[in-house]
Write an enzyme that holds these catalytic residues in place. Structure first.
Site, PDB file in Angstrom:
ATOM      1  N   SER A 175      29.978  44.635  42.533  1.00 35.20           N
ATOM      2  CA  SER A 175      28.654  44.465  43.131  1.00 35.20           C
ATOM      3  C   SER A 175      28.775  43.772  44.474  1.00 35.20           C
ATOM      4  O   SER A 175      29.728  43.021  44.723  1.00 35.20           O
ATOM      5  CB  SER A 175      27.761  43.625  42.209  1.00 35.20           C
ATOM      6  N   TYR A 191      26.358  35.826  37.351  1.00 35.60           N
ATOM      7  CA  TYR A 191      26.504  37.250  37.660  1.00 35.60           C
ATOM      8  C   TYR A 191      27.417  37.452  38.871  1.00 35.60           C
ATOM      9  O   TYR A 191      28.314  38.301  38.851  1.00 35.60           O
ATOM     10  CB  TYR A 191      25.139  37.884  37.925  1.00 35.60           C
TER      11      TYR A 191
END
Length: 280
Positions: free
Chosen positions: A139, A149
């Site tokens: 990501s 995350y």
């Protein structure tokens, strides 16, 4: 005809990978939790593209299920030519919140442990055959500091680069796919408010997957979609870390949800499971 295994392929980016791989004539193996969705995809894809679709019911938070998928990747009689580690879910949870610890642990299981085990299994089998490809969905969050995350996706990025080094010269290509904001179910399932973002920051899943497969064929280890996201990541890589922490604090504040129920510890919510959401 090649054979490709996609984890979390029932929605979002994973679903688009399945469509594009089947369209180019590859057989597809889907490893996911949702049996009904996998059956629907199989019924659609096989007659449309004339390929075979195999399904494996697997919850990648469960080690025994991960081992089943790993065994399929290493089956010498049914070689897999491409692995796409896409399974994952958004983690809109505070690090210090004790109630979200089970969800934080599940995130490690699905997006780190499973990626490690499956990449290693595929890498061994492909190295022995002298060809193959592995795409791990990381990501753009790997360059910022939005809680656990970001930490997980930074791990995926670094892990994939290390794997690429280990497999260098073997004929096996390895890629970390680093999307930004992608039009999928991901943000809704993660309970992330993204409605105020300008359209210019978004990437459609078709473009993302097309560029990822093209970059893999070219041997690129890190794939960032579109020129604007490449520019953004280039800037993020050179600005001071203190600036990135400031930016991350403001980004996190702007994304705080106000109109969604809290996620359950198993990664699901009243709006449905998040464990197979398309990756950012």
């Amino acid at each position: 005809m090649s054979s490709c295994l996609v984890t979390g392929g029932t929605s979002g980016i994973g679903r688009e990978f399945i469509t594009q791989l089947a369209a180019r004539g590859d057989d597809v193996i889907i490893a996911a939790r949702d049996v009904d969705r996998m059956a629907a995809i199989k019924a659609e894809i096989e007659p449309r593209y004339g390929v075979s679709v195999e399904t494996i019911r697997a919850d990648l938070a469960v080690r025994a299920d991960v081992d089943v998928v790993a065994a399929r990747l290493e089956d010498p009689d049914r070689p897999v030519d491409l692995l796409v580690n896409n399974a994952g879910f958004g983690l809109h949870a505070k690090i210090l919140d004790p109630e979200t610890l089970p969800l934080q642990e599940k995130a490690f299981d699905v997006m780190c442990r499973a990626v490690l085990i499956l990449s290693a299994a595929a890498g061994r089998a492909m190295r022995d055959r002298g060809h193959g490809g592995i795409i791990n969905v990381a990501s753009s969050s790997a360059w910022i500091n939005t809680g656990n995350y970001s930490a997980i996706k930074a791990w995926v990025l670094t892990f994939t680069e290390g794997l690429a080094n280990e497999l260098h010269g073997s004929g096996v290509k390895v890629e970390a796919l680093c999307p930004g904001w992608v039009h999928t179910e991901f943000h809704f399932r993660a309970h992330v408010t993204a409605t105020n973002l300008p359209e210019v920051v978004w990437v459609d899943a078709k473009t993302l997957v097309r560029e990822s497969l093209s970059d893999l064929a070219k041997g690129k280890v890190v794939s960032v979609p579109t020129a604007r996201w490449k520019a953004a990541i280039a800037v993020a890589g050179v600005v001071p870390r203190s600036t990135m922490r400031w930016l991350s604090r403001n980004l996190t504040s702007s994304r705080d949800k106000t109109d969604f129920p809290a996620p359950h510890p198993d990664g699901s919510s009243d709006h449905g499971p998040s464990g197979e959401a398309g990756e950012r």
